[in-house]
Motif scaffolding. Sequence first.
Motif, mmCIF file in Angstrom:
data_model
loop_
_atom_site.group_PDB
_atom_site.id
_atom_site.type_symbol
_atom_site.label_atom_id
_atom_site.label_comp_id
_atom_site.label_asym_id
_atom_site.label_seq_id
_atom_site.Cartn_x
_atom_site.Cartn_y
_atom_site.Cartn_z
ATOM 1 N N VAL A 38 46.846 11.244 23.109
ATOM 2 C CA VAL A 38 46.252 10.485 22.007
ATOM 3 C C VAL A 38 46.648 9.023 22.139
ATOM 4 C CG1 VAL A 38 46.075 10.240 19.500
ATOM 5 C CG2 VAL A 38 46.358 12.519 20.520
ATOM 6 N N LEU A 39 45.687 8.130 21.908
ATOM 7 C CA LEU A 39 45.911 6.697 22.010
ATOM 8 C C LEU A 39 45.696 6.036 20.652
ATOM 9 C CD1 LEU A 39 43.853 6.073 25.278
ATOM 10 C CD2 LEU A 39 46.275 6.668 25.081
ATOM 11 N N ARG A 40 46.444 4.989 20.394
ATOM 12 C CA ARG A 40 46.268 4.169 19.191
ATOM 13 C C ARG A 40 45.766 2.800 19.651
ATOM 14 N NH1 ARG A 40 49.124 3.275 14.196
ATOM 15 N NH2 ARG A 40 47.941 1.630 13.124
ATOM 16 N N THR A 41 44.694 2.305 19.059
ATOM 17 C CA THR A 41 44.138 1.024 19.479
ATOM 18 C C THR A 41 43.508 0.287 18.308
ATOM 19 O OG1 THR A 41 42.577 -0.017 21.029
ATOM 20 C CG2 THR A 41 41.903 2.066 20.076
ATOM 21 N N ASN A 42 43.440 -1.009 18.431
ATOM 22 C CA ASN A 42 42.725 -1.834 17.444
ATOM 23 C C ASN A 42 41.583 -2.592 18.099
ATOM 24 O OD1 ASN A 42 44.159 -3.638 18.980
ATOM 25 N ND2 ASN A 42 44.870 -4.881 17.256
ATOM 26 N N THR A 43 41.208 -2.182 19.329
ATOM 27 C CA THR A 43 40.131 -2.862 20.045
ATOM 28 C C THR A 43 38.768 -2.386 19.546
ATOM 29 O OG1 THR A 43 39.929 -1.197 21.793
ATOM 30 C CG2 THR A 43 41.590 -2.909 22.096
ATOM 31 N N LYS A 44 37.731 -3.114 19.966
ATOM 32 C CA LYS A 44 36.365 -2.710 19.673
ATOM 33 C C LYS A 44 35.714 -2.031 20.874
ATOM 34 C CE LYS A 44 35.657 -6.333 16.208
ATOM 35 N NZ LYS A 44 34.848 -7.519 15.790
ATOM 36 N N LEU A 45 36.531 -1.713 21.846
ATOM 37 C CA LEU A 45 36.014 -1.008 23.018
ATOM 38 C C LEU A 45 35.560 0.390 22.627
ATOM 39 C CD1 LEU A 45 38.828 -1.927 25.570
ATOM 40 C CD2 LEU A 45 36.550 -2.945 25.444
ATOM 41 N N SER A 46 34.637 0.938 23.405
ATOM 42 C CA SER A 46 34.239 2.325 23.167
ATOM 43 C C SER A 46 35.413 3.239 23.511
ATOM 44 C CB SER A 46 33.034 2.687 24.031
ATOM 45 O OG SER A 46 33.404 2.761 25.392
ATOM 46 N N ALA A 47 35.360 4.463 22.993
ATOM 47 C CA ALA A 47 36.427 5.426 23.271
ATOM 48 C C ALA A 47 36.568 5.674 24.768
ATOM 49 C CB ALA A 47 36.154 6.739 22.534
ATOM 50 N N LEU A 48 35.441 5.704 25.472
ATOM 51 C CA LEU A 48 35.483 5.922 26.924
ATOM 52 C C LEU A 48 36.196 4.762 27.616
ATOM 53 C CD1 LEU A 48 31.855 7.237 27.591
ATOM 54 C CD2 LEU A 48 33.907 8.537 27.051
ATOM 55 N N GLN A 49 35.894 3.537 27.200
ATOM 56 C CA GLN A 49 36.544 2.371 27.817
ATOM 57 C C GLN A 49 38.038 2.347 27.518
ATOM 58 O OE1 GLN A 49 33.897 -0.496 25.927
ATOM 59 N NE2 GLN A 49 33.116 -1.127 27.943
ATOM 60 N N VAL A 50 38.416 2.764 26.310
ATOM 61 C CA VAL A 50 39.829 2.816 25.944
ATOM 62 C C VAL A 50 40.578 3.774 26.864
ATOM 63 C CG1 VAL A 50 41.443 3.561 24.156
ATOM 64 C CG2 VAL A 50 39.483 2.142 23.547
ATOM 65 N N VAL A 51 40.012 4.944 27.089
ATOM 66 C CA VAL A 51 40.663 5.942 27.949
ATOM 67 C C VAL A 51 40.760 5.435 29.384
ATOM 68 C CG1 VAL A 51 40.421 8.246 28.957
ATOM 69 C CG2 VAL A 51 40.039 7.897 26.512
ATOM 70 N N LEU A 52 39.698 4.823 29.880
ATOM 71 C CA LEU A 52 39.719 4.330 31.257
ATOM 72 C C LEU A 52 40.763 3.239 31.436
ATOM 73 C CD1 LEU A 52 35.901 4.233 32.081
ATOM 74 C CD2 LEU A 52 37.604 5.825 32.967
ATOM 75 N N ARG A 53 40.883 2.351 30.454
ATOM 76 C CA ARG A 53 41.911 1.307 30.545
ATOM 77 C C ARG A 53 43.304 1.919 30.516
ATOM 78 N NH1 ARG A 53 40.726 -4.429 27.512
ATOM 79 N NH2 ARG A 53 39.000 -5.081 28.864
ATOM 80 N N TYR A 54 43.499 2.881 29.664
ATOM 81 C CA TYR A 54 44.826 3.499 29.568
ATOM 82 C C TYR A 54 45.181 4.225 30.868
ATOM 83 C CZ TYR A 54 48.736 6.251 27.805
ATOM 84 O OH TYR A 54 49.970 6.818 27.625
ATOM 85 N N ARG A 55 44.217 4.865 31.482
ATOM 86 C CA ARG A 55 44.491 5.574 32.736
ATOM 87 C C ARG A 55 44.894 4.605 33.845
ATOM 88 N NH1 ARG A 55 43.225 10.731 33.766
ATOM 89 N NH2 ARG A 55 42.699 10.245 35.927
#
Length: 550
Positions: free
Chosen positions: A411-428
């Motif tokens: 599970v990730l916590r974010t305040n960005t406006k990125l899509s959920a897919l982009q958030v996961v890819l950045r975290y990976r």
Amino acid sequence: MFVRAKKIGGYEYLYLVENAREGGRHVQRVIKALGRRDEVEASGLLDSLITSAARHSRRSIVLSSYYKGELPELKRLSIGPDLMFGRLWQELGCRDVLRELLAGRNFGFDVERAVYLAVLHRLMVSGSDRHADGWRHAVRVPGADGLDLDHAYKAMAWLGEGVGDGHFMTDAIEETLYRYRQPLLGEVSVAFFDTTSLWFEGKGGTRLGRRGHSKDYRPHLNQVVLGIVLDGDDRPIASFLVPGNTADVTLLVPVVSRLKERFGVVHACVVADRGMISAATIADLEARGIEYILGVRERSVREIRQDVLDDDGAAVPLTIPRQKGETQLDIKDVTIAKRRYVLARNEEEARKDAEARADILAGLERKLAQGDKALVGNAGFRRFLAEPKGGGFTIDEAKVEADARFDGLFVLRTNTKLSALQVVLRYRNLLAVEDAFRAAKALLATRPIFHKTDAAIRGHIFVSFLALVLRKELFDRLAVRRLKGLEWQRIVDDLVDLSEVEVEQDGRRALLRTAPGPTIDPVCRAAGITLPPVFQEIPASKTPSETCGA
């Protein structure tokens, strides 16, 4: 001029031929007919001809004698390491940045060369500065001939010395190097940060060496905490070194402050692992207007357990290609009281987690059948045990079911406006920092650390940071040319093996370059490097009278 074979009837005939120009066109003119091929080969005529011609070629004579083992090696130096990384050291600005910061300092030796030698040693074989002092005699490193072990110690201490206001020379080098490279790096839009620990055999300096949470499973030893920041292309741009008892949750805000104030990085999104998250950290980041993507401790946060996992929103599938096969993820965006979470489940990892739990439960049942109450000391067993109430231990099915909810989950916590897919890819992409740590610890062998002062310890560890910068640059250049799959250790072995050999024949000396290994051609093309010639004549030194006459 060359030998040409021509078939006539049932035999092959050999001719000595030359290219000529007649009437505006190229023709081949026969100089001499050598005879039938089988008879020529049996007579040894060609061998005699080649030997006779070679007597008039200094290059051929020396090379032929050397390959036959007739010329002893007077001196052999490995030229590959400096040939490759000397170019990158210069082009990335490392040489100029160090010389700029050394201006006005009078050490009595070339500190920049001493640092470069340490970095080169870390890349090739690693080990202590004492080992590097012996290793350098087998490697050609321009400008390092007069350096000794004492110079290496002084260079490490200079790297780690304080420059005021709580900053160190390592900080100044990173920041100046970043500005030097910025036209190539571009604007940093995302910063990946993670930490690891490095343990000491000894005390570990005055302030740095402390006992803390050891990621090396050596809690009984003093350690130091190392943090590294990578940009969006996984290039190292900054490092942080703090005492070994520093908690990760206290590091993220100082990292962000330094990136903004010292590097001028204003709009970067910070990506960090779950060890960095705390309510205070998040509040501080949001107050500063900093975007973040942070891992969350799924099991210990009540809101995750009670609300995020039970959200009935639809999950979106995501397929991520990897070197072998693909990774399948199901991703869900969940918002609780304006707090945004991204939940991702990896089905392959979920299966592995379920299998691992089944193995633990099977072992636990066997132990319970034996009445072994000592199993409560096993952490893997203990989390599935029910509290004993007069009787023996039992498996708590509720705990088993609760554990299964987290199979393959992050599970990730974010305040960005990125899509959920982009958030996961950045975290990976944060995995790149872990790769950098593995390289620093294993391939570059930062440990063990024998230095006793804080300054020298900082310098020793910073050498690994500079080595990572060069290593990453090489792989980036290989990737641009689509030259992937080259193993680091094979590249190192081939670079070390590429050598320059000094020989002597008939009172004249020459340098011979050894044959390159299979990775040398692609890495040289990637770095824009041309190999030195196979044969170089060494000019005879002037006589004392000639020198005086000059």
